[in-house]
Enzyme design. Structure first.
Site, PDB file in Angstrom:
ATOM      1  N   LYS A 207       2.014   9.595   8.420  1.00 31.97           N
ATOM      2  CA  LYS A 207       1.236   9.056   9.558  1.00 31.97           C
ATOM      3  C   LYS A 207       1.691   9.577  10.944  1.00 31.97           C
ATOM      4  O   LYS A 207       1.277  10.650  11.333  1.00 31.97           O
ATOM      5  CB  LYS A 207       1.211   7.533   9.493  1.00 31.97           C
ATOM      6  CG  LYS A 207       0.341   7.036   8.328  1.00 31.97           C
ATOM      7  CD  LYS A 207      -0.254   5.657   8.559  1.00 31.97           C
ATOM      8  CE  LYS A 207      -1.378   5.365   7.602  1.00 31.97           C
ATOM      9  NZ  LYS A 207      -1.011   4.619   6.412  1.00 31.97           N
TER      10      LYS A 207
ATOM     11  N   PHE B 230       0.854  -1.190   0.000  1.00 32.89           N
ATOM     12  CA  PHE B 230       0.000   0.000   0.000  1.00 32.89           C
ATOM     13  C   PHE B 230       0.886   1.234   0.000  1.00 32.89           C
ATOM     14  O   PHE B 230       1.693   1.428   0.902  1.00 32.89           O
ATOM     15  CB  PHE B 230      -0.943   0.032   1.206  1.00 32.89           C
ATOM     16  CG  PHE B 230      -1.942   1.151   1.103  1.00 32.89           C
ATOM     17  CD1 PHE B 230      -3.084   1.016   0.324  1.00 32.89           C
ATOM     18  CD2 PHE B 230      -1.720   2.366   1.747  1.00 32.89           C
ATOM     19  CE1 PHE B 230      -3.992   2.067   0.190  1.00 32.89           C
ATOM     20  CE2 PHE B 230      -2.628   3.421   1.614  1.00 32.89           C
ATOM     21  CZ  PHE B 230      -3.757   3.262   0.835  1.00 32.89           C
TER      22      PHE B 230
ATOM     23  N   ASP C  48       9.164   2.889   1.849  1.00 30.48           N
ATOM     24  CA  ASP C  48       7.919   3.521   2.288  1.00 30.48           C
ATOM     25  C   ASP C  48       7.742   3.228   3.772  1.00 30.48           C
ATOM     26  O   ASP C  48       7.327   2.149   4.162  1.00 30.48           O
ATOM     27  CB  ASP C  48       6.729   2.988   1.481  1.00 30.48           C
ATOM     28  CG  ASP C  48       5.419   3.652   1.913  1.00 30.48           C
ATOM     29  OD1 ASP C  48       5.417   4.374   2.940  1.00 30.48           O
ATOM     30  OD2 ASP C  48       4.390   3.449   1.227  1.00 30.48           O
TER      31      ASP C  48
HETATM   32  C1  PLP Z   1      -1.197   5.003   4.973  1.00 35.28           C
HETATM   33  C2  PLP Z   1      -0.096   4.687   4.052  1.00 35.28           C
HETATM   34  C3  PLP Z   1       0.120   5.452   2.896  1.00 35.28           C
HETATM   35  C4  PLP Z   1      -0.802   6.581   2.490  1.00 35.28           C
HETATM   36  O1  PLP Z   1      -0.760   7.629   3.391  1.00 35.28           O
HETATM   37  P1  PLP Z   1      -1.900   8.766   3.361  1.00 35.28           P
HETATM   38  O2  PLP Z   1      -1.477   9.705   4.432  1.00 35.28           O
HETATM   39  O3  PLP Z   1      -3.206   8.089   3.602  1.00 35.28           O
HETATM   40  O4  PLP Z   1      -1.872   9.408   2.043  1.00 35.28           O
HETATM   41  C5  PLP Z   1       1.218   5.149   2.119  1.00 35.28           C
HETATM   42  N1  PLP Z   1       2.047   4.142   2.437  1.00 35.28           N
HETATM   43  C6  PLP Z   1       1.872   3.390   3.539  1.00 35.28           C
HETATM   44  C7  PLP Z   1       2.842   2.298   3.852  1.00 35.28           C
HETATM   45  C8  PLP Z   1       0.786   3.619   4.368  1.00 35.28           C
HETATM   46  O5  PLP Z   1       0.585   2.847   5.438  1.00 35.28           O
END
Ligand code: PLP
Length: 414
Positions: A252, A139, A223
């Site tokens: 986050k 994700f 990420d």
């Molecule tokens: C939540 C998440 C995203 C997206 O972040 P948003 O602030 O919702 O745009 C991207 N990568 C990872 C690993 C995430 O957990």
């Protein structure tokens, strides 16, 4: 103030229907406790999906935000502001990166990292190097660019997503090797897949990716939007592998609830996005930057990274006991630090079990199809973790005692 029922009627009429929120309205919070409009208490063990890292209404964070708001909120990127410069310095120091770009979310941080990778090769005269290797179940966000990296086909379906991305199974180094080619610009990886189902990287996987990148000249992009800022018991999740990525995405937990995202990279990539190639109106504003600086200070002052490790181990032990005692419902548990998943047996749907857990007063989220995800504020106490797991145990015990495998998705009042 309205009651839950009054305001929910307006929500149903006016809010866009792309979410399916629980049927109560959160009004205030303190630490790991939330209260709704009817003054019902909820134990927050999801922290708004790993965001409220220092808990709700942390006095130091509240004070810094209030003071900064009263001083200076926004300048645009035509002008420097001090909190932003200090934050860039702090983040680079903690991650051993050299440069920081700021934005407002995780998706935007990944969008920046994607543009960084492709424009780097464009800038050094290798414009054919555009393909990105990403992983199944990964994700990375929901904008078109980030979505092209996200590895869950149902999120991409129907959107004409930009191409140039090859998805391979997470943890499968031979598959990565096979997917490589002279056109590959980068590999993007979560050190632990969060949304996909709380899958930690298998031993040696991240080191293997680094080696593959080094051999081919491709970049390794981490990420760390969910795993970073202390959640796994260290500042970056990838640190445990000893691997240094070329760029990192954060968001986050970084602002403790205040929206902020960051892309960090090495000096070698400092020229990849020259003036005019990328930007953000709100990115790096003094208010968000001051909030993130306050969060970093709280992490240090309250030793929350060590706490994430020790409290996380305790949570792992509690989940292990659940799995041992309720094998009819639980398949296992996995995760690290304060990002853990309780894996339900095939046939159970996490999203359908969540409302039952909510009825017991505990807030969790689902990850993947069958995982109940625990991502509490890092300030959570052992007593709160025990309370949460006790309630989950009661719900799962009831499920095990011959009830149907899936429960209605609607949440009523408790
Ligand atoms: C939540 C998440 C995203 C997206 O972040 P948003 O602030 O919702 O745009 C991207 N990568 C990872 C690993 C995430 O957990």
């Amino acid at each position: 103030m309205s009651s839950n029922t009054e305001i929910l009627a307006v929500a149903k009429r006016r809010l866009y229907g792309n979410y399916k929120p629980a049927q109560f309205v959160i009004a205030r919070g303190q630490g790991c406790e939330l209260y709704d409009l009817d003054d019902e208490r909820w134990l927050d063990l999801c922290a708004g999906v790993a965001v409220c890292s220092v808990g709700h209404a942390h006095p130091s964070l509240v004070r810094v935000i209030a003071e900064q708001a009263a001083t200076l909120m926004h300048t645009s990127n035509y002008f420097y502001n001090e909190p932003n410069i200090l934050l860039a310095d702090e983040l680079c120091r903690r991650t051993k990166m050299d440069r920081a770009f700021f934005c407002n979310s995780g998706t935007e941080a990944n969008e920046a990292i994607l543009k960084l990778a492709r424009h780097h090769f464009y800038g050094i005269g290798q414009p054919e190097r555009v393909r990105i290797i990403a992983f199944d179940n990964a994700f990375h966000g929901r904008t078109m660019g980030a979505l092209s990296l996200t590895g869950t086909p149902k999120y991409r379906e129907g959107f004409v997503v930009p191409g140039g991305v090859t998805h391979v199974p997470y943890g499968d180094l031979p598959a990565v090797q096979k997917a490589m080619g002279p056109d590959v610009a980068a590999i993007i990886v979560e050190p632990l897949q969060g949304e996909g189902g709380v899958f930690p990287a298998p031993e040696g996987f991240l080191r293997g990716l680094r080696a593959i990148c080094d051999a081919s000249g491709a970049l390794l992009l981490a990420d760390e939007v969910q795993t970073g800022v202390g959640r796994l018991g260290r500042f970056l999740g990838i640190e445990a592998s000893g691997v240094k990525p070329d760029a990192v995405a954060l968001a986050k937990g970084l602002g403790g609830g205040f929206p902020i995202g960051a892309m960090l990279c090495t000096e070698a990539l400092a020229g990849a996005l020259p003036p005019g190639t990328h930007g953000s109106t709100f990115g790096g504003n003094p208010l968000a930057s001051a909030a993130a600086l306050a969060v970093l200070k709280i992490l240090d002052d309250e030793k929350l990274m060590d706490g994430a490790r020790t409290k996380g181990e305790h949570l792992g032990k509690l989940l292990g006991e659940l799995v041992r005692d309720l094998p009819q419902v639980c398949e296992g548990h996995r995760g690290e630090g304060l990002l853990r998943g309780l894996v339900l047996k095939p046939g159970f749907v996490a999203r359908d079990v969540l409302p039952k857990v909510q009825e017991a007063g505990v807030l969790l989220t689902a990850a993947g199809d069958r995982v109940l995800r625990f991502s509490p504020p890092l300030v959570v106490t052992l007593a709160e973790l025990e309370e949460g797991v006790r309630e989950v145990r009661a719900v799962l015990t009831e499920l095990a005692s011959g009830l149907t495998a899936s429960v209605p998705a609607a949440v009523g009042a408790r």
